[in-house]
Design a protein around this motif. Sequence first.
Motif, mmCIF file in Angstrom:
data_model
loop_
_atom_site.group_PDB
_atom_site.id
_atom_site.type_symbol
_atom_site.label_atom_id
_atom_site.label_comp_id
_atom_site.label_asym_id
_atom_site.label_seq_id
_atom_site.Cartn_x
_atom_site.Cartn_y
_atom_site.Cartn_z
ATOM 1 N N PHE A 43 -12.205 0.933 9.590
ATOM 2 C CA PHE A 43 -12.116 1.571 8.271
ATOM 3 C C PHE A 43 -12.670 0.639 7.191
ATOM 4 N N SER A 44 -13.342 1.239 6.226
ATOM 5 C CA SER A 44 -13.938 0.470 5.133
ATOM 6 C C SER A 44 -13.183 0.737 3.839
ATOM 7 N N HIS A 45 -13.254 -0.235 2.931
ATOM 8 C CA HIS A 45 -12.672 -0.068 1.598
ATOM 9 C C HIS A 45 -13.659 -0.629 0.580
ATOM 10 N N PRO A 51 -6.421 -1.945 -6.623
ATOM 11 C CA PRO A 51 -5.089 -1.390 -6.387
ATOM 12 C C PRO A 51 -5.008 -0.333 -5.291
ATOM 13 N N VAL A 52 -5.954 0.626 -5.250
ATOM 14 C CA VAL A 52 -5.874 1.665 -4.222
ATOM 15 C C VAL A 52 -6.061 1.050 -2.841
ATOM 16 N N CYS A 53 -7.021 0.161 -2.702
ATOM 17 C CA CYS A 53 -7.262 -0.510 -1.425
ATOM 18 C C CYS A 53 -6.038 -1.309 -0.985
ATOM 19 N N THR A 54 -5.364 -1.924 -1.924
ATOM 20 C CA THR A 54 -4.175 -2.698 -1.587
ATOM 21 C C THR A 54 -3.099 -1.795 -0.999
ATOM 22 N N THR A 55 -2.898 -0.606 -1.590
ATOM 23 C CA THR A 55 -1.894 0.305 -1.033
ATOM 24 C C THR A 55 -2.258 0.720 0.383
ATOM 25 N N GLU A 56 -3.545 0.918 0.646
ATOM 26 C CA GLU A 56 -3.970 1.318 1.992
ATOM 27 C C GLU A 56 -3.745 0.196 2.991
ATOM 28 N N PHE A 57 -4.080 -1.030 2.608
ATOM 29 C CA PHE A 57 -3.906 -2.149 3.531
ATOM 30 C C PHE A 57 -2.433 -2.407 3.823
ATOM 31 N N VAL A 58 -1.592 -2.257 2.825
ATOM 32 C CA VAL A 58 -0.156 -2.388 3.065
ATOM 33 C C VAL A 58 0.299 -1.324 4.063
ATOM 34 N N ALA A 59 -0.163 -0.082 3.892
ATOM 35 C CA ALA A 59 0.233 1.003 4.787
ATOM 36 C C ALA A 59 -0.321 0.809 6.197
ATOM 37 N N PHE A 60 -1.585 0.411 6.316
ATOM 38 C CA PHE A 60 -2.145 0.130 7.634
ATOM 39 C C PHE A 60 -1.361 -0.992 8.313
ATOM 40 N N SER A 61 -1.030 -2.028 7.562
ATOM 41 C CA SER A 61 -0.288 -3.146 8.127
ATOM 42 C C SER A 61 1.081 -2.720 8.638
ATOM 43 N N ARG A 62 1.758 -1.879 7.877
ATOM 44 C CA ARG A 62 3.093 -1.425 8.286
ATOM 45 C C ARG A 62 3.032 -0.527 9.524
ATOM 46 N N ALA A 63 1.894 0.117 9.740
ATOM 47 C CA ALA A 63 1.729 0.984 10.909
ATOM 48 C C ALA A 63 1.028 0.274 12.070
ATOM 49 N N HIS A 64 0.719 -1.008 11.903
ATOM 50 C CA HIS A 64 -0.085 -1.727 12.893
ATOM 51 C C HIS A 64 0.528 -1.657 14.285
ATOM 52 N N GLY A 97 4.806 -8.666 0.167
ATOM 53 C CA GLY A 97 5.639 -8.996 1.310
ATOM 54 C C GLY A 97 5.128 -8.474 2.636
ATOM 55 N N GLU A 98 3.820 -8.234 2.722
ATOM 56 C CA GLU A 98 3.247 -7.673 3.951
ATOM 57 C C GLU A 98 2.143 -8.580 4.472
ATOM 58 N N TYR A 147 -13.418 9.441 2.387
ATOM 59 C CA TYR A 147 -12.641 9.709 1.174
ATOM 60 C C TYR A 147 -13.401 9.167 -0.035
ATOM 61 N N PRO A 148 -13.190 9.742 -1.208
ATOM 62 C CA PRO A 148 -13.803 9.188 -2.426
ATOM 63 C C PRO A 148 -13.168 7.847 -2.774
ATOM 64 N N MET A 149 -13.859 7.086 -3.577
ATOM 65 C CA MET A 149 -13.372 5.761 -3.941
ATOM 66 C C MET A 149 -12.090 5.822 -4.774
ATOM 67 N N SER A 150 -11.854 6.958 -5.427
ATOM 68 C CA SER A 150 -10.712 7.070 -6.343
ATOM 69 C C SER A 150 -9.400 7.440 -5.670
ATOM 70 N N ASN A 151 -9.438 7.851 -4.393
ATOM 71 C CA ASN A 151 -8.239 8.394 -3.764
ATOM 72 C C ASN A 151 -7.960 7.739 -2.419
ATOM 73 N N GLY A 152 -6.706 7.337 -2.236
ATOM 74 C CA GLY A 152 -6.315 6.654 -1.016
ATOM 75 C C GLY A 152 -6.112 7.595 0.163
ATOM 76 N N ARG A 153 -6.242 7.022 1.356
ATOM 77 C CA ARG A 153 -6.061 7.771 2.590
ATOM 78 C C ARG A 153 -4.581 7.877 2.967
ATOM 79 N N SER A 154 -4.294 8.803 3.879
ATOM 80 C CA SER A 154 -2.962 8.925 4.464
ATOM 81 C C SER A 154 -2.992 8.291 5.849
ATOM 82 N N ILE A 155 -2.406 7.135 6.010
ATOM 83 C CA ILE A 155 -2.454 6.425 7.287
ATOM 84 C C ILE A 155 -1.714 7.178 8.390
ATOM 85 N N PRO A 156 -0.579 7.855 8.116
ATOM 86 C CA PRO A 156 0.044 8.647 9.184
ATOM 87 C C PRO A 156 -0.885 9.694 9.791
#
Length: 216
Positions: A43-45, A51-64, A97-98, A147-156
């Motif tokens: 996946f690319s960011h 900020p949006v990329c940070t939320t995605e990386f936190v979510a990907f990390s939690r689902a790793h 904290g991730e 996805y567009p640059m303005s909107n984050g993905r749903s990792i689930p």
Amino acid sequence: MQELNNAAPSMPRLNERAPEFEAPTTHGIRKLSDYEGKWLVLFSHPADFTPVCTTEFVAFSRAHEQFQALNCELLGLSIDSTFSHIAWERNIKEKFGEEIRFPIIADLSMQVARAYGMIQPGASDTSAVRATFIIDPKGVLRAMVYYPMSNGRSIPEFLRLVMALQTSDEHGVATPEGWQPGDKVIVPPPATAAQAAAREAEGYECTDWYFCKKAV
């Protein structure tokens, strides 16, 4: 016209071999062949420290660990340096904290991004859009989502999609909208008139001859 065609971004195609790559990452050099025998979510960011990329990386990390339980690895990418990636990872650990435990490609040359069609001139000429590619253990591209640059993905959703693909491969079936593990799956429709006539007697849960489900 020929010049325009040459300038068009390269786009990978489903059910064909994913583009090969060899690139520096935060875990050293990584190649597509390193993931042979495993599923891969590449996946690319657009950029580190956004900020949006940070939320995605936190979510990907939690689902790793959930991805790893599916024999699936994660591999990030942006057009930033390894030093930037490392600094961003350390910032995420300190502020959110991730700990990011999967590698991130440093694609300063944009070679990987261009091979996978991550550069979309309508969005940006210098940043990768939010593209996600699911590659199977044989190196075949099975799914891709932009996805567009303005909107984050749903990792689930990507977890769900990996499980759906694995279920389809194992049982030779399709999965309906919103399918989750444990839900019934769709049996391939009959290919001949004789098969259609026999379908109701085959023990499936049928709404009509072409629409039948079963448990797996």
